[in-house]
Design an enzyme around this catalytic site. Sequence first.
Site, PDB file in Angstrom:
ATOM      1  N   HIS A 293      14.382   5.870   0.260  1.00 22.39           N
ATOM      2  CA  HIS A 293      13.687   7.127   0.478  1.00 22.39           C
ATOM      3  C   HIS A 293      12.672   7.403  -0.615  1.00 22.39           C
ATOM      4  CE1 HIS A 293      17.423   7.783   2.872  1.00 22.39           C
ATOM      5  NE2 HIS A 293      16.519   8.184   3.736  1.00 22.39           N
TER       6      HIS A 293
ATOM      7  N   LYS B 260       0.866  -1.179   0.000  1.00 20.69           N
ATOM      8  CA  LYS B 260       0.000   0.000   0.000  1.00 20.69           C
ATOM      9  C   LYS B 260       0.904   1.231   0.000  1.00 20.69           C
ATOM     10  CE  LYS B 260      -4.416   1.293   0.366  1.00 20.69           C
ATOM     11  NZ  LYS B 260      -5.135   0.963   1.604  1.00 20.69           N
ATOM     12  N   HIS B 261       0.718   2.109  -0.948  1.00 14.83           N
ATOM     13  CA  HIS B 261       1.540   3.326  -1.073  1.00 14.83           C
ATOM     14  C   HIS B 261       3.028   2.992  -1.072  1.00 14.83           C
ATOM     15  CE1 HIS B 261      -2.107   5.559  -0.799  1.00 14.83           C
ATOM     16  NE2 HIS B 261      -2.347   5.211   0.440  1.00 14.83           N
TER      17      HIS B 261
ATOM     18  N   ASN C   9      12.637   5.606   7.922  1.00 13.13           N
ATOM     19  CA  ASN C   9      13.294   4.572   8.726  1.00 13.13           C
ATOM     20  C   ASN C   9      12.414   3.319   8.758  1.00 13.13           C
ATOM     21  OD1 ASN C   9      15.700   5.882   9.686  1.00 13.13           O
ATOM     22  ND2 ASN C   9      14.414   7.173  10.965  1.00 13.13           N
TER      23      ASN C   9
END
Length: 532
Positions: free
Chosen positions: A532, A283-284, A426
């Site tokens: 990231h 998801k995302h 993180n």
Amino acid sequence: MSDTAALAPVRRALLSVSDKSGLVDFARGLTERGVALLSTGGTASLLRQAGLAVTDVADVTGFPEMMDGRVKTLHPKVHGGLLALRDNADHVAAMETHGIAPIDLLVVNLYPFEATVAKGADYDTCIENIDIGGPAMIRAAAKNHAHVAVVVDTEDYAGVLADMDAHEGKTSLALRRTLAQRAYARTAAYDAAVSTWLAAAIDEPAPRRRAFAGTLAQTLRYGENPHQAAAFYTDGSQRPGVATAKQWQGKELSYNNINDTDAAFELVAEFDPAGAPACAIIKHANPCGVARGATMLEAYRRAYDCDRTSAFGGIIALNRPLDAATAEEICQIFTEVVIAPGADEAARAVFAAKKNLRLLTTEGLPDPRAAGLAFRQVAGGFLVQDRDNGVISAVDLKVVTKRTPSEAELADLLFAWKVAKHVKSNAIVYVKDGATVGVGAGQMSRVDSTRIAARKSADMAEALGLAEPTVKGSVVASDAFFPFPDGLMTAAEAGATAVIQPGGSMRDADVIAAADAAGLAMVFTGQRHFRH
């Protein structure tokens, strides 16, 4: 310029192609419209075999093809015919003086350099497949698109004939401008492929100039948000995934669908299908559940039980072909996309009742160890790096605590590490018995990621009616080192018994001491997985 003045007659065409699909029919269509044909080498032979009249370029230039075909079209009678401005008296006079006839249509597709590289050809073979005359002619014709039409893609053949029919054997300026843009994009992509290959061949990781290119696969309704225009381009690498997949059913993929499906499939590919079936739910672009099982159905159920709330409307990736039983279970909730190496007929029949569910099959998995490049745009430029293809095994681990992880803990630690590689930093991942039981992603504090993952485990345990959070007795992976003992102790308090992390903090000794005091087993990988 008026519509009439913008029309350019097509009386003479030069055809010289590597990809000869559709060429004979197109050339026949040109001759039927009164166009004289020029050609070279194999293209000319093919046209003659089809019974078409064609003049060799060598007969026009007065020079034979030479140097193994390296020199055949690099001549003023070719380039002058392409570049001359028909409405410039000096150009017309020069053509008459030097016996240069105009070329009104150029049809060229280039030596198959990209395909040659993809086959793993040696250096010299790749060099010989770099086209020189083709790009030179394409650029000349495209520059002079006020008078000349240039075709570099076979899919444009029909459009050219239709445009000529609509304008009594002439081409429109609108078409020629469109074809010119496509032509320059093709030569740019070709040069990008050559320069990228050459940089790798000479071991130049950071060449002075870097170019990327792609081919339009799909125009998207919008990007991440409705006010953003977007499109999907393929890079020709043939890495199994969204770009190579067959879509069996469902609506067109959106920008977010493509991004999330790629993330899901790259993650599930970390788990060798020769082992056990594996399922990843995304998801995302973050995993909300990953698991292995004795069957694909079991793997899916265990992945789903990590975070059922987040799984709603998610993307599901499998490392083995989809079967009917798993398809039936998936259909119990709303899912955007399912991607797998394959899907049997029974599974496809189950999904057929869910018309909005997209099913993609790829006939393979991407290799997590394969080299490649990843890039990201920033203001004023872009960042380029190697794909994160880091993979570790048990022999790569360093035990740093007094207690060594058990065999079961070690298996879960390696599982957790594979998942953590695909979680936004993180990243904290709790795993128990080959399934994630808590995932913390994208937090500014590693402690917060640790707490969020544990809280999700507690919430899921309550929803499942379990006596205690599933994180109890789990192992935990951290994508980067614990800078202080606090994150580690938060995981221990949640119930984790073993830890995998890169190590390398200035306070490693403090973290190791805290692990020993808590009775934890901890291993260092020596490798970080920031995402990231």
